[in-house]
Enzyme design. Structure first.
Site, PDB file in Angstrom:
ATOM      1  CD  GLU A  60     -96.601 -51.870 -60.170  1.00 53.15           C
ATOM      2  OE1 GLU A  60     -95.491 -52.085 -60.124  1.00 53.15           O
ATOM      3  OE2 GLU A  60     -97.434 -52.963 -60.097  1.00 53.15           O
ATOM      4  CB  CYS A  91     -99.088 -52.117 -63.855  1.00 53.98           C
ATOM      5  SG  CYS A  91     -99.435 -53.739 -63.004  1.00 53.98           S
TER       6      CYS A  91
END
Length: 165
Positions: A60, A91
């Site tokens: 991510e 993330c």
């Protein structure tokens, strides 16, 4: 408000397949894709913890770095990130700072923590991404967890912690 859209399941399965490919190349089994407002897959990213040795190389975060370099914030607000597992605190922060407007994720961070146990390669926290986003000054829509069992399969036998030994 979190609303599941018709293509969410199919696109989440693409992210899970990216996670499978990440594992096959020697990285942690996580994958993420960025999808534009028209449903087109714009970018994909794999975890790079194993191949690059960067412990911050989560799929991510890697995706958000690529997205922030390629697209402006106004466009990213209309985009969705699909990810094989709920974004961790790092993330989720990268999603927030990049400006992506929507996140759809597979298994939850808590389910991942329970699945892999205290593996030193991924000391997962139980800190939902919704909590991170709620502390911010702009809305990030979150849909998930979805496809819990499918998103867990890619982790089978990978982790050495108590959960998967």
């Amino acid at each position: 408000m979190t609303t599941e859209k018709p293509d969410d399941i199919a696109l989440l399965r693409v992210a899970i397949d990216v996670a499978r490919r990440s594992r096959e190349r020697g990285d942690h089994p996580f994958g993420a894709i960025l999808v534009g407002p028209d449903g087109e897959i714009l970018l994909e990213a794999m975890n790079t913890c194993g191949t690059l040795g960067d412990r911050t190389g989560h799929a991510e975060r890697n995706l958000m770095t690529a997205a922030s370099l390629k697209y402006d914030v106004d466009f990213l607000r209309t985009c969705t990130m699909y990810t094989s597992a709920e974004p961790c605190a790092m993330c989720a922060g990268s999603v927030y700072w990049t400006g992506v407007g929507r996140v759809v994720h597979g298994m939850s961070e808590l389910a991942l923590k329970n699945l892999i146990g205290p593996d030193p390669e991924n000391l997962t926290m139980d800190l939902p991404c919704r909590t991170i986003f709620a502390a911010g000054q702009r809305c990030v829509e979150v849909v998930g967890p979805l496809l819990d069992e499918e998103s867990a399969v890619v982790h089978d036998g990978f982790w050495t912690g108590l959960g998967m030994a």
